[in-house]
Design a protein around this motif. Structure first.
Motif, PDB file in Angstrom:
ATOM      1  N   TYR A  32     122.282  14.777 -81.652  1.00 29.19           N
ATOM      2  CA  TYR A  32     123.645  15.455 -81.893  1.00 29.19           C
ATOM      3  C   TYR A  32     124.261  15.497 -80.524  1.00 29.19           C
ATOM      4  CZ  TYR A  32     122.252  15.668 -86.718  1.00 29.19           C
ATOM      5  OH  TYR A  32     121.705  15.468 -87.926  1.00 29.19           O
ATOM      6  N   LEU A  58     113.737  10.606 -86.527  1.00 29.45           N
ATOM      7  CA  LEU A  58     113.918  10.651 -88.128  1.00 29.45           C
ATOM      8  C   LEU A  58     112.860  10.029 -88.795  1.00 29.45           C
ATOM      9  CD1 LEU A  58     117.724   9.002 -88.200  1.00 29.45           C
ATOM     10  CD2 LEU A  58     116.898  11.307 -88.849  1.00 29.45           C
ATOM     11  N   ILE A 100     113.160  11.948 -92.389  1.00 27.29           N
ATOM     12  CA  ILE A 100     113.819  13.346 -92.890  1.00 27.29           C
ATOM     13  C   ILE A 100     115.108  13.024 -93.394  1.00 27.29           C
ATOM     14  CG2 ILE A 100     112.089  14.587 -91.405  1.00 27.29           C
ATOM     15  CD1 ILE A 100     114.706  14.644 -89.379  1.00 27.29           C
ATOM     16  N   ASN A 101     115.622  13.907 -93.885  1.00 27.46           N
ATOM     17  CA  ASN A 101     117.265  14.003 -94.305  1.00 27.46           C
ATOM     18  C   ASN A 101     117.462  12.845 -95.077  1.00 27.46           C
ATOM     19  OD1 ASN A 101     117.411  16.170 -92.567  1.00 27.46           O
ATOM     20  ND2 ASN A 101     118.122  15.121 -90.885  1.00 27.46           N
ATOM     21  N   GLY A 102     116.540  12.329 -95.993  1.00 29.86           N
ATOM     22  CA  GLY A 102     116.972  11.446 -96.836  1.00 29.86           C
ATOM     23  C   GLY A 102     116.928   9.833 -96.352  1.00 29.86           C
ATOM     24  N   LYS A 137     120.603   4.962 -95.805  1.00 27.06           N
ATOM     25  CA  LYS A 137     120.586   6.447 -96.549  1.00 27.06           C
ATOM     26  C   LYS A 137     121.557   6.199 -97.713  1.00 27.06           C
ATOM     27  CE  LYS A 137     121.473  11.245 -96.506  1.00 27.06           C
ATOM     28  NZ  LYS A 137     121.624  12.507 -95.278  1.00 27.06           N
ATOM     29  N   HIS A 139     126.287  12.133 -95.816  1.00 25.99           N
ATOM     30  CA  HIS A 139     126.851  13.507 -95.813  1.00 25.99           C
ATOM     31  C   HIS A 139     127.160  13.738 -94.453  1.00 25.99           C
ATOM     32  CE1 HIS A 139     126.510  17.951 -95.694  1.00 25.99           C
ATOM     33  NE2 HIS A 139     126.299  17.851 -96.996  1.00 25.99           N
ATOM     34  N   SER A 188     127.142  16.074 -92.328  1.00 26.66           N
ATOM     35  CA  SER A 188     126.245  16.302 -91.390  1.00 26.66           C
ATOM     36  C   SER A 188     125.665  15.328 -90.721  1.00 26.66           C
ATOM     37  CB  SER A 188     125.309  17.488 -91.881  1.00 26.66           C
ATOM     38  OG  SER A 188     124.552  16.757 -93.046  1.00 26.66           O
ATOM     39  N   ASP A 189     125.451  14.126 -91.258  1.00 22.18           N
ATOM     40  CA  ASP A 189     125.003  12.965 -90.747  1.00 22.18           C
ATOM     41  C   ASP A 189     125.753  12.223 -89.517  1.00 22.18           C
ATOM     42  OD1 ASP A 189     124.158  11.943 -94.150  1.00 22.18           O
ATOM     43  OD2 ASP A 189     122.962  13.007 -92.795  1.00 22.18           O
ATOM     44  N   TYR A 212     122.627   7.671 -83.385  1.00 23.36           N
ATOM     45  CA  TYR A 212     121.338   6.989 -83.970  1.00 23.36           C
ATOM     46  C   TYR A 212     120.875   5.922 -82.965  1.00 23.36           C
ATOM     47  CZ  TYR A 212     122.537   9.696 -87.728  1.00 23.36           C
ATOM     48  OH  TYR A 212     122.687  10.813 -88.964  1.00 23.36           O
TER      49      TYR A 212
END
Lengths: 115, 115
Positions: A39, A47, A60-62, A78, A82, A84-85, A89
């Motif tokens: 971020y 991840l 994590i996070n799907g 994924k 969302h 928040s994604d 990366y």
């Protein structure tokens, strides 16, 4: 020698849509593979990782990624994005020969999630 | 577990001065620590690898006299940017690896701005 190629420096998806971030690697020996998320103005968060166990790795996070040796790929997916994604990366490779070697990062893919 | 901290999180200094950045492994012993540099919108570039009690190994093109690295204990490594110049402004990230781990744990990064 090892290297990582991330296809697409920017990816945009709608909220709720499938996320697919592509990563291809090159390694002369069996690799460890990683996906990190970053971020703005923050460090890297792991991840998920592949370490020669199951080829389908859940993180994590799907997020999940599948190691495909024949295609030398480790794409990140994924099912439903969302807001928040939205982040940067990084795919990374580390070869196992000699116990451990330095990690080589891809150039990163910036994910934008559109409401 | 496996938490790595960096201090400071951001620093502004004048050209010609030196700046020290600390990297600490909070809950494990880090036999190896890595220092990365990240320019805006780019990937992480490894600067150097340091093992506790020995001299750091610098990547090609990194000036060892300018970027002084000390890894005096199993939980602390420091990076000193000497005689800083505006082109040294960047995001510096450290990572640490434990005794029997292939995985690196990343710190939150330090934003250096040289004016």
């Amino acid at each position: 020698a090892q290297s990582v190629t991330q296809l697409g420096s920017h990816v945009s998806v709608s909220e709720g849509a499938l996320v697919l971030l592509r990563c291809n690697y090159s390694s002369s020996v069996p690799p460890y593979l990683f996906w990190y998320v970053q971020y703005p103005n923050q460090g890297l968060q792991l991840l998920l990782k592949y370490t020669s166990a199951a080829t389908l790795v859940k993180g994590i996070n799907g997020f999940e990624a599948e190691f495909k040796k024949s295609e030398t790929s480790f794409h990140l997916t994924k099912p439903s994005a969302h807001m928040s994604d939205a982040a940067e990366y990084f795919c990374a490779v580390s070869s196992r020969a000699g116990g451990y070697q330095k990690v080589t990062f891809g150039t990163g893919t910036k994910l934008q999630v559109i409401p | 577990g496996a938490v790595v901290s960096q201090h400071p999180s951001w620093v502004i200094c004048k050209s010609g001065t030196s700046v020290k950045i600390e990297c600490r492994s909070l809950d494990f012993q880090a036999t190896t620590m890595f220092w990365y540099r990240q320019f805006p919108k780019q990937s992480l570039m490894l600067m150097a690898t340091s093992n506790e009690g020995s001299k750091a190994t610098y990547e090609q093109g990194v000036e060892k006299d300018k970027f002084l690295i000390n890894h005096a204990s199993l939980t602390l490594s420091t990076l000193t940017v000497t005689s800083a110049h505006p082109e040294d402004s960047s995001f510096y990230i450290c990572s640490a690896r434990g005794v029997s781990s292939y995985e690196q744990y990343f710190g939150p990064g330090t934003r250096l701005t040289v004016t």
